[in-house]
Design an enzyme around this catalytic site. Structure first.
Site, PDB file in Angstrom:
ATOM      1  N   CYS A   7      -0.728 -17.920   0.377  1.00  0.00           N
ATOM      2  CA  CYS A   7      -1.056 -18.851   1.471  1.00  0.00           C
ATOM      3  C   CYS A   7      -0.855 -20.291   1.017  1.00  0.00           C
ATOM      4  O   CYS A   7      -0.406 -21.137   1.797  1.00  0.00           O
ATOM      5  CB  CYS A   7      -2.484 -18.620   1.961  1.00  0.00           C
ATOM      6  SG  CYS A   7      -2.659 -17.173   3.039  1.00  0.00           S
ATOM      7  N   HIS A  46      -1.951 -14.365   6.910  1.00  0.00           N
ATOM      8  CA  HIS A  46      -2.504 -13.627   5.773  1.00  0.00           C
ATOM      9  C   HIS A  46      -2.815 -12.184   6.172  1.00  0.00           C
ATOM     10  O   HIS A  46      -3.674 -11.928   7.006  1.00  0.00           O
ATOM     11  CB  HIS A  46      -3.776 -14.296   5.233  1.00  0.00           C
ATOM     12  CG  HIS A  46      -4.305 -13.567   4.027  1.00  0.00           C
ATOM     13  ND1 HIS A  46      -3.898 -13.863   2.746  1.00  0.00           N
ATOM     14  CD2 HIS A  46      -5.147 -12.509   3.929  1.00  0.00           C
ATOM     15  CE1 HIS A  46      -4.482 -13.022   1.905  1.00  0.00           C
ATOM     16  NE2 HIS A  46      -5.249 -12.193   2.598  1.00  0.00           N
ATOM     17  N   ASN A  86       3.632  -3.233  -3.595  1.00  0.00           N
ATOM     18  CA  ASN A  86       2.486  -2.663  -4.302  1.00  0.00           C
ATOM     19  C   ASN A  86       1.237  -2.862  -3.458  1.00  0.00           C
ATOM     20  O   ASN A  86       0.979  -3.958  -2.971  1.00  0.00           O
ATOM     21  CB  ASN A  86       2.323  -3.347  -5.666  1.00  0.00           C
ATOM     22  CG  ASN A  86       3.500  -3.061  -6.577  1.00  0.00           C
ATOM     23  OD1 ASN A  86       3.977  -1.929  -6.644  1.00  0.00           O
ATOM     24  ND2 ASN A  86       3.991  -4.086  -7.260  1.00  0.00           N
ATOM     25  N   GLY A  92      -0.976  -1.610  -8.913  1.00  0.00           N
ATOM     26  CA  GLY A  92      -0.806  -2.834  -9.706  1.00  0.00           C
ATOM     27  C   GLY A  92      -0.604  -4.085  -8.876  1.00  0.00           C
ATOM     28  O   GLY A  92      -0.018  -5.059  -9.356  1.00  0.00           O
ATOM     29  N   THR A  94      -1.096  -7.555  -7.691  1.00  0.00           N
ATOM     30  CA  THR A  94      -1.784  -8.683  -8.333  1.00  0.00           C
ATOM     31  C   THR A  94      -2.030  -9.840  -7.375  1.00  0.00           C
ATOM     32  O   THR A  94      -2.950 -10.630  -7.585  1.00  0.00           O
ATOM     33  CB  THR A  94      -0.976  -9.213  -9.543  1.00  0.00           C
ATOM     34  OG1 THR A  94       0.328  -9.606  -9.107  1.00  0.00           O
ATOM     35  CG2 THR A  94      -0.853  -8.137 -10.622  1.00  0.00           C
ATOM     36  N   HIS A  97      -1.820 -10.741  -0.898  1.00  0.00           N
ATOM     37  CA  HIS A  97      -1.194 -11.191   0.353  1.00  0.00           C
ATOM     38  C   HIS A  97       0.055 -10.331   0.477  1.00  0.00           C
ATOM     39  O   HIS A  97       0.882 -10.313  -0.453  1.00  0.00           O
ATOM     40  CB  HIS A  97      -0.855 -12.688   0.248  1.00  0.00           C
ATOM     41  CG  HIS A  97      -0.228 -13.295   1.471  1.00  0.00           C
ATOM     42  ND1 HIS A  97      -0.749 -14.408   2.127  1.00  0.00           N
ATOM     43  CD2 HIS A  97       0.906 -12.964   2.153  1.00  0.00           C
ATOM     44  CE1 HIS A  97       0.041 -14.724   3.149  1.00  0.00           C
ATOM     45  NE2 HIS A  97       1.056 -13.859   3.185  1.00  0.00           N
ATOM     46  N   HIS A  99       3.355  -8.562   0.497  1.00  0.00           N
ATOM     47  CA  HIS A  99       4.676  -9.050   0.085  1.00  0.00           C
ATOM     48  C   HIS A  99       5.564  -7.870  -0.241  1.00  0.00           C
ATOM     49  O   HIS A  99       5.105  -6.834  -0.729  1.00  0.00           O
ATOM     50  CB  HIS A  99       4.584 -10.012  -1.107  1.00  0.00           C
ATOM     51  CG  HIS A  99       3.859  -9.471  -2.299  1.00  0.00           C
ATOM     52  ND1 HIS A  99       2.483  -9.425  -2.359  1.00  0.00           N
ATOM     53  CD2 HIS A  99       4.301  -8.941  -3.472  1.00  0.00           C
ATOM     54  CE1 HIS A  99       2.109  -8.907  -3.529  1.00  0.00           C
ATOM     55  NE2 HIS A  99       3.201  -8.590  -4.216  1.00  0.00           N
ATOM     56  N   HIS A 101       8.906  -6.955  -2.444  1.00  0.00           N
ATOM     57  CA  HIS A 101       9.834  -7.369  -3.486  1.00  0.00           C
ATOM     58  C   HIS A 101      11.231  -6.869  -3.095  1.00  0.00           C
ATOM     59  O   HIS A 101      11.388  -5.696  -2.725  1.00  0.00           O
ATOM     60  CB  HIS A 101       9.499  -6.702  -4.821  1.00  0.00           C
ATOM     61  CG  HIS A 101       8.137  -7.024  -5.383  1.00  0.00           C
ATOM     62  ND1 HIS A 101       7.963  -7.869  -6.452  1.00  0.00           N
ATOM     63  CD2 HIS A 101       6.897  -6.581  -5.048  1.00  0.00           C
ATOM     64  CE1 HIS A 101       6.674  -7.931  -6.761  1.00  0.00           C
ATOM     65  NE2 HIS A 101       6.002  -7.152  -5.933  1.00  0.00           N
TER      66      HIS A 101
HETATM   67  P1  AMP Z   1       2.510  -7.736  -7.171  1.00  0.00           P
HETATM   68  O1  AMP Z   1       2.236  -7.482  -8.636  1.00  0.00           O
HETATM   69  O2  AMP Z   1       3.243  -6.648  -6.484  1.00  0.00           O
HETATM   70  O3  AMP Z   1       1.251  -8.170  -6.442  1.00  0.00           O
HETATM   71  O4  AMP Z   1       3.527  -8.939  -7.154  1.00  0.00           O
HETATM   72  C1  AMP Z   1       3.152 -10.283  -7.283  1.00  0.00           C
HETATM   73  C2  AMP Z   1       4.388 -11.009  -7.717  1.00  0.00           C
HETATM   74  O5  AMP Z   1       4.175 -12.392  -7.501  1.00  0.00           O
HETATM   75  C3  AMP Z   1       4.739 -10.845  -9.208  1.00  0.00           C
HETATM   76  O6  AMP Z   1       6.047 -10.277  -9.308  1.00  0.00           O
HETATM   77  C4  AMP Z   1       4.682 -12.274  -9.747  1.00  0.00           C
HETATM   78  O7  AMP Z   1       5.668 -12.526 -10.724  1.00  0.00           O
HETATM   79  C5  AMP Z   1       4.880 -13.097  -8.496  1.00  0.00           C
HETATM   80  N1  AMP Z   1       4.334 -14.442  -8.541  1.00  0.00           N
HETATM   81  C6  AMP Z   1       3.110 -14.815  -8.981  1.00  0.00           C
HETATM   82  N2  AMP Z   1       2.952 -16.136  -8.847  1.00  0.00           N
HETATM   83  C7  AMP Z   1       4.099 -16.614  -8.306  1.00  0.00           C
HETATM   84  C8  AMP Z   1       4.558 -17.914  -7.920  1.00  0.00           C
HETATM   85  N3  AMP Z   1       3.789 -19.009  -8.061  1.00  0.00           N
HETATM   86  N4  AMP Z   1       5.794 -18.036  -7.404  1.00  0.00           N
HETATM   87  C9  AMP Z   1       6.589 -16.932  -7.272  1.00  0.00           C
HETATM   88  N5  AMP Z   1       6.210 -15.687  -7.587  1.00  0.00           N
HETATM   89  C10 AMP Z   1       4.985 -15.525  -8.109  1.00  0.00           C
HETATM   90 ZN    ZN Z   2      -2.622 -15.237   1.857  1.00  0.00          ZN
END
Ligand code: AMP
Ligand code: ZN
Length: 113
Positions: A7, A46, A86, A92, A94, A97, A99, A101
């Site tokens: 966000c 969100h 994920n 996993g 992290t 929000h 997303h 890949h």
């Molecule tokens: P996930 O582990 O599936 O939640 O993916 C989160 C992704 O966000 C990871 O691949 C991180 O490398 C990526 N990530 C974290 N912080 C940033 C950021 N500031 N800009 C771009 N990607 C990010």
């Molecule tokens: Zn968010």
């Protein structure tokens, strides 16, 4: 969501390398790429994860997949690519929000678990 990293990226409070943006969707390059092309596609509203997709908010998910197909074409991922989301701790996740890949630009490992 005030404390959500993505966000904050949407709000422009944290910089990102934007690949695509419209009224409802943002795509930017992953900060720690796992493949030559590694792009994240997110809704501007969100949604915590796939687990929070409902009939009320799923229109943006359909749009995200249209955007994914267009980005993959624009990035020249002619040999294919992987789309991953994920969801939750066991997967996993992290950043909480939603997303997707986009991973491509090399032959990806086939392990799914
Ligand atoms: P996930 O582990 O599936 O939640 O993916 C989160 C992704 O966000 C990871 O691949 C991180 O490398 C990526 N990530 C974290 N912080 C940033 C950021 N500031 N800009 C771009 N990607 C990010
Ligand atoms: Zn968010």
């Amino acid at each position: 969501m005030s404390n959500c990293l993505f966000c904050k990226i949407i709000a422009g409070e944290i910089p990102s390398t934007k690949v695509y943006e419209d009224d409802t969707v943002l795509a930017f390059r992953d900060i720690a790429p796992q493949a030559p092309t590694h792009i994240l596609v997110i809704p501007k509203t969100h949604i915590g994860s796939v687990a929070e997709i409902t009939a009320e908010n799923s229109a943006v998910v359909a749009h995200i997949f249209e955007v994914i197909a267009a980005i993959a074409k624009a990035e020249g991922l002619k040999n294919g690519y992987r789309v991953v989301s994920n969801c939750g701790d066991d997967a996993g996740q992290t950043v909480h929000h939603l997303h997707y890949h986009i991973l491509g630009g090399k032959k990806l490992a086939v392990e799914m678990a």
